[in-house]
Scaffold this active site. Structure first.
Site, PDB file in Angstrom:
ATOM      1  CG  HIS A   1      -0.494   0.067   2.530  1.00  0.00           C
ATOM      2  ND1 HIS A   1      -0.211   1.259   3.171  1.00  0.00           N
ATOM      3  CD2 HIS A   1      -0.245  -0.901   3.446  1.00  0.00           C
ATOM      4  CE1 HIS A   1       0.196   1.019   4.406  1.00  0.00           C
ATOM      5  NE2 HIS A   1       0.187  -0.286   4.598  1.00  0.00           N
TER       6      HIS A   1
ATOM      7  CG  ASP B   1       2.279   0.481   8.068  1.00  0.00           C
ATOM      8  OD1 ASP B   1       1.955  -0.190   7.071  1.00  0.00           O
ATOM      9  OD2 ASP B   1       1.465   0.864   8.924  1.00  0.00           O
TER      10      ASP B   1
ATOM     11  CD  GLU C   1      -3.378  -1.408   5.207  1.00  0.00           C
ATOM     12  OE1 GLU C   1      -3.547  -2.380   5.953  1.00  0.00           O
ATOM     13  OE2 GLU C   1      -2.834  -0.356   5.603  1.00  0.00           O
ATOM     14  CD  GLU C   2      -1.674   2.374   7.421  1.00  0.00           C
ATOM     15  OE1 GLU C   2      -2.432   1.837   8.250  1.00  0.00           O
ATOM     16  OE2 GLU C   2      -0.458   2.132   7.375  1.00  0.00           O
TER      17      GLU C   2
ATOM     18  CG  ASP D   1       1.008  -3.665   5.131  1.00  0.00           C
ATOM     19  OD1 ASP D   1       1.844  -2.828   5.524  1.00  0.00           O
ATOM     20  OD2 ASP D   1      -0.208  -3.577   5.377  1.00  0.00           O
TER      21      ASP D   1
ATOM     22  CG  HIS E   1      -0.158   2.800  12.615  1.00  0.00           C
ATOM     23  ND1 HIS E   1      -1.378   2.205  12.890  1.00  0.00           N
ATOM     24  CD2 HIS E   1       0.173   2.368  11.375  1.00  0.00           C
ATOM     25  CE1 HIS E   1      -1.757   1.466  11.864  1.00  0.00           C
ATOM     26  NE2 HIS E   1      -0.816   1.544  10.933  1.00  0.00           N
TER      27      HIS E   1
END
Length: 471
Positions: free
Chosen positions: A280, A292, A326-327, A354, A425
């Site tokens: 992603h 990520d 995606e997130e 991922d 994140h």
């Protein structure tokens, strides 16, 4: 560009040896050791993967869906793939456009203690507080059942979801609290929600992530507090009531136009049969998304670049999809499945990267009976990388999950993600956290596995369809 990574003597030895076949079975025909040397050797030595990751993270930066950064990433990916000589096009996707704004929180002073600031990040999709903020007492819980057991004691309060995530395996249960916690708390009458960050390490760095509001339930502000501040709240609550103030200025704008970036190396014999490689392109708006999922983006782009240089091309088509959103929505994965519904029966494998840029550990499958026998004989070139084994468990991926009803076989190159949630994140997910050698090794493993899937005469048997539609 980092220094070249030397090929080991062990790898050269393995590349020159024929693949081992199962006992009492004819030796399989397919990929040659010479091709393995071209793919694995180049991936290990040219440093291109890390340089490309630097372009994305340091050059583009954060790329949350709907943002200017996401638009810039789409243009960068298309331009880069074109420069690699790979056919590339854009497929439109409507994506959420959530803007974080500013956020702050503090423990309010009482008769026994002074005011203290809390390190917080709004959860993705959260609504704002009133402009003046909200102030309320905190109640601590560790499960949805505890919320229900508190009954009226939750009304007018801020629910603090505590948990004890310490290892990668703890992420799933804690993520459920983060995703659904605000609505569960709101149903009980809460006015706000806090959750301890989902992290395996912390230097008072909060970690964000998506939430989902249930229809018909009041949407309340929600934020993650750093691990240290979660511990602080736990200690303070043990000795008496705690009141916090939370201020968030988040806003959700109308859905924005964006794109999945799709590229492919056309197969020489069976171009309609597709091996899909996904990652992603979007990231959260904190940090620069190096693990990520910048690492995954880099690996699949590099695989396409290396395969495009092979003469002849693989037997089947290898298609790269850089999914958008995606997130905080999975719109890209769903859009791809809908746009390509008619050809999913000819998708012979799908693989998603991922889990960060750690070193490769091995290969996992989600296929019908006999899948192991097809793949295992061709893993020997990966032994020198420590990844030449089939691992227990099933291959999966959020963006490829909409392909499950079509019974597309899934394959995964599993990487070491033991430290992935240290930075996941958060503002700390930056280029310096990715080891160039590990990234090169995982890129090499992905390139080889992708080629094997595209070149061996047979295809993976299709798994059973899921009993119920994937959420």
């Amino acid at each position: 560009m980092p220094a070249a990574l030397p090929l080991s003597a062990a790898l050269l030895c393995l590349l020159s040896a024929p693949p081992r076949s199962p006992a009492k079975a004819a030796a399989p025909s397919g990929p040659s050791p010479q091709v393995a040397e071209q793919l694995i050797g180049v991936a290990l030595t040219d440093g291109h993967a890390y340089a490309r990751l630097a372009e994305l993270t340091d050059g583009i930066g954060p790329r949350l869906s709907g943002s200017e950064g996401a638009d810039a990433a789409v243009r960068w990916a298309k331009r880069s793939l074109e420069a690699d000589g790979v056919k590339v096009w854009l497929e439109p996707v409507k994506v959420p456009h959530w803007v974080r704004g500013e956020g702050s929180a503090r423990v309010l002073a009482s008769d026994t203690r002074r005011e203290q600031k809390l390190a917080v990040l709004a959860l993705g999709g959260s609504v704002a507080t009133p402009p003046e903020g909200l102030s309320a007492e905190v109640v601590e819980v560790r499960s949805f059942e505890e919320v229900a057991a508190l009954g009226d004691k939750v009304k007018g309060k801020v629910v603090f979801f505590n948990h004890s995530m310490a290892e990668t395996k703890d992420y799933g249960p804690a993520a459920g609290l983060r995703t659904r916690g605000a609505s569960v708390a709101a149903k009980a009458g809460a006015v706000g929600m806090l959750i301890r960050s989902l992290a395996t390490a912390s230097l008072r760095t909060p970690h964000t992530g998506a939430l989902r509001y249930d229809e018909g339930v009041p949407a309340i502000p929600a934020a993650a507090v750093s691990v240290e501040d979660g511990e602080l709240l736990h200690r303070l609550l043990a000795s008496g009531p705690v009141k916090v103030e939370l201020k968030l200025t988040c806003q959700t704008l109308p859905d924005a136009d964006s794109f999945n970036v799709v590229a492919e190396v056309k197969g020489r014999e069976k171009p309609r049969e597709v091996v899909l490689l996904g990652a992603h392109l979007d990231s959260w708006d904190v940090g620069t998304g190096a693990h990520d999922d910048g690492a995954g983006v880099t690996m699949v782009m590099e695989t396409a670049r290396l395969l495009a240089r092979l003469k002849p091309a693989p037997r089947r088509t290898v298609r790269v999809v850089l999914f958008m959103n995606e997130e905080n929505g999975l719109r890209g994965g769903r859009a791809y499945a809908e746009a390509h519904a008619a050809e999913l029966g000819e998708h012979v494998a799908a693989l998603e990267m991922d889990s960060g840029g750690g070193k490769p550990l091995g290969v996992v499958l989600r296929a019908g009976p006999g899948g192991d026998a097809l793949v295992k004989p061709w893993l020997r070139p990966l032994e020198a990388l420590g990844a030449g084994v089939l691992l227990p468990g099933e291959a999966s991926g959020a963006d490829i999950s909409p392909l499950m009803p079509a019974r597309v076989p899934f394959v995964g190159v599993r990487v070491d993600s033991s430290r992935y949630f240290d930075v996941h994140h958060s503002e700390a997910d930056t280029l310096d956290k990715v080891d160039p050698k590990d990234l090169a090794h995982s890129t090499a493993a992905l390139a080889w596995v992708s080629y094997v899937l595209a070149e061996v005469p047979g295809v993976l048997p299709r798994p059973e369809a899921p009993a119920a539609p994937h959420p």
